[in-house]
Write a protein that holds these residues in place. Structure first.
Motif, PDB file in Angstrom:
ATOM      1  N   LEU A  27     -25.436  58.649 -22.818  1.00 42.87           N
ATOM      2  CA  LEU A  27     -24.778  59.802 -22.184  1.00 42.87           C
ATOM      3  C   LEU A  27     -23.419  59.412 -21.614  1.00 42.87           C
ATOM      4  O   LEU A  27     -22.498  60.234 -21.560  1.00 42.87           O
ATOM      5  N   GLY A  28     -23.293  58.156 -21.194  1.00 44.58           N
ATOM      6  CA  GLY A  28     -21.992  57.676 -20.722  1.00 44.58           C
ATOM      7  C   GLY A  28     -20.953  57.729 -21.822  1.00 44.58           C
ATOM      8  O   GLY A  28     -19.804  58.127 -21.604  1.00 44.58           O
ATOM      9  N   SER A  56     -10.791  57.360 -21.118  1.00 47.22           N
ATOM     10  CA  SER A  56     -11.993  57.896 -21.763  1.00 47.22           C
ATOM     11  C   SER A  56     -12.300  57.154 -23.061  1.00 47.22           C
ATOM     12  O   SER A  56     -13.464  56.875 -23.363  1.00 47.22           O
ATOM     13  N   GLY A 112     -20.096  61.478 -22.478  1.00 48.88           N
ATOM     14  CA  GLY A 112     -19.180  61.987 -21.455  1.00 48.88           C
ATOM     15  C   GLY A 112     -17.764  61.496 -21.668  1.00 48.88           C
ATOM     16  O   GLY A 112     -16.798  62.241 -21.489  1.00 48.88           O
ATOM     17  N   ILE A 142     -22.203  59.040 -13.669  1.00 43.87           N
ATOM     18  CA  ILE A 142     -23.592  59.086 -13.203  1.00 43.87           C
ATOM     19  C   ILE A 142     -24.528  58.461 -14.232  1.00 43.87           C
ATOM     20  O   ILE A 142     -25.456  57.728 -13.892  1.00 43.87           O
ATOM     21  N   SER A 143     -24.280  58.742 -15.515  1.00 40.65           N
ATOM     22  CA  SER A 143     -25.127  58.205 -16.576  1.00 40.65           C
ATOM     23  C   SER A 143     -25.043  56.689 -16.638  1.00 40.65           C
ATOM     24  O   SER A 143     -26.063  55.992 -16.764  1.00 40.65           O
ATOM     25  N   VAL A 184     -16.118  67.311 -14.950  1.00 40.51           N
ATOM     26  CA  VAL A 184     -17.561  67.294 -15.226  1.00 40.51           C
ATOM     27  C   VAL A 184     -17.916  66.168 -16.199  1.00 40.51           C
ATOM     28  O   VAL A 184     -18.895  65.439 -16.000  1.00 40.51           O
ATOM     29  N   SER A 185     -17.111  66.021 -17.257  1.00 43.96           N
ATOM     30  CA  SER A 185     -17.403  64.990 -18.263  1.00 43.96           C
ATOM     31  C   SER A 185     -17.295  63.591 -17.664  1.00 43.96           C
ATOM     32  O   SER A 185     -18.114  62.713 -17.966  1.00 43.96           O
ATOM     33  N   ASN A 186     -16.304  63.376 -16.806  1.00 38.43           N
ATOM     34  CA  ASN A 186     -16.168  62.064 -16.178  1.00 38.43           C
ATOM     35  C   ASN A 186     -17.281  61.797 -15.169  1.00 38.43           C
ATOM     36  O   ASN A 186     -17.802  60.679 -15.097  1.00 38.43           O
ATOM     37  N   PHE A 187     -17.653  62.823 -14.414  1.00 38.91           N
ATOM     38  CA  PHE A 187     -18.773  62.664 -13.486  1.00 38.91           C
ATOM     39  C   PHE A 187     -20.064  62.390 -14.255  1.00 38.91           C
ATOM     40  O   PHE A 187     -20.870  61.539 -13.860  1.00 38.91           O
ATOM     41  N   LEU A 188     -20.281  63.113 -15.353  1.00 35.14           N
ATOM     42  CA  LEU A 188     -21.462  62.890 -16.186  1.00 35.14           C
ATOM     43  C   LEU A 188     -21.499  61.457 -16.699  1.00 35.14           C
ATOM     44  O   LEU A 188     -22.531  60.785 -16.639  1.00 35.14           O
ATOM     45  N   SER A 189     -20.358  60.992 -17.195  1.00 32.97           N
ATOM     46  CA  SER A 189     -20.288  59.626 -17.707  1.00 32.97           C
ATOM     47  C   SER A 189     -20.551  58.612 -16.594  1.00 32.97           C
ATOM     48  O   SER A 189     -21.295  57.638 -16.791  1.00 32.97           O
TER      49      SER A 189
END
Length: 226
Positions: free
Chosen positions: A98-99, A16, A102, A136-137, A129-134
């Motif tokens: 947003l990446g 991260s 996340g 996808i972003s 969720v945070s990794n998926f958000l990062s």
């Protein structure tokens, strides 16, 4: 949660942090695009252009020495929409930002989860969720800039004043290192999610073993009593 499982979760902290570093570097460096430039009426003239999401530079040599000029990307978007698409630029900027967000949330959640022996799933959910958000972003950023390159920058990165002065950059442009920072960030997200899946699988096995242990003890106790 066992020490081994917590160690796997904590490994995502470094991933991260790397995501944050890569995305912040992508936002702040001026190498999303790199291009050469030539003049139609001169074989000795040369040019080099590179810029990021907010600024850049162009170096033009008309056979009398190199001249450096700063590029204000926001001004280009405002004044010359035929050079770049504002919406594709916005998607790239928002996706990269947003990446980074996340990645930051994932780093905090991984520390909290790995430092606690609690079996509560809330923090693990935040990690996913945070990794998926990062991911996808950053994928949004990747797609937007790739379209920007194919539709616009591949054909021209020069302002109207340069084009009117017989400069051209058609087929001389290439994606720069700042763009590949995002690609690397996406790869790190995939690694992080893989580690989290492994951690969840191990945690599930640990719970099953804990549930089976009391049954075995009761059975042994009954045999001894008999």
């Amino acid at each position: 949660m066992s020490l081994k499982t917590r160690g796997i979760v904590f490994a995502t902290f470094f991933g991260s942090c790397l995501i944050v570093g890569l995305t912040v570097a992508a936002l702040t460096t001026d190498n999303w695009i790199q291009s050469g430039a030539k003049r139609t009426n001169s074989t000795e003239s040369q040019g080099r252009i590179h810029f990021g999401l907010f600024s850049g530079q162009k170096h033009l040599n008309v056979a009398y020495g190199w001249r450096r000029h700063d590029i204000d990307v926001l001004a280009v978007l405002r004044d010359e929409p035929d050079v770049m698409s504002y919406w594709l630029w916005l998607g790239t900027a928002i996706g990269t930002g947003l990446g980074a967000l996340g990645g930051a949330v994932g780093a905090i959640a991984s520390v909290l989860k790995s430092s606690s022996a609690s079996k509560k799933t809330g923090t693990m959910l935040v990690l996913f969720v945070s990794n998926f958000l990062s991911g996808i972003s950053q994928t949004l950023s990747f797609i937007c800039w790739l379209f920007q390159f194919v539709q616009y920058l591949k054909h021209n990165v020069l302002l109207a004043e340069d084009r009117n002065n017989n400069w051209y950059s058609t087929e001389l442009a290439a994606l720069g290192t700042s763009f590949y920072f995002v690609v690397a960030g996406i790869v790190v997200v995939v690694v992080n999610i893989t580690l989290l899946v492994i951690a969840v699988t191990l945690e599930k096995r640990e719970r099953e073993q804990v549930l089976e242990t009391p049954t075995d003890e009761k059975t042994q106790g009954a045999i001894m009593l008999y």
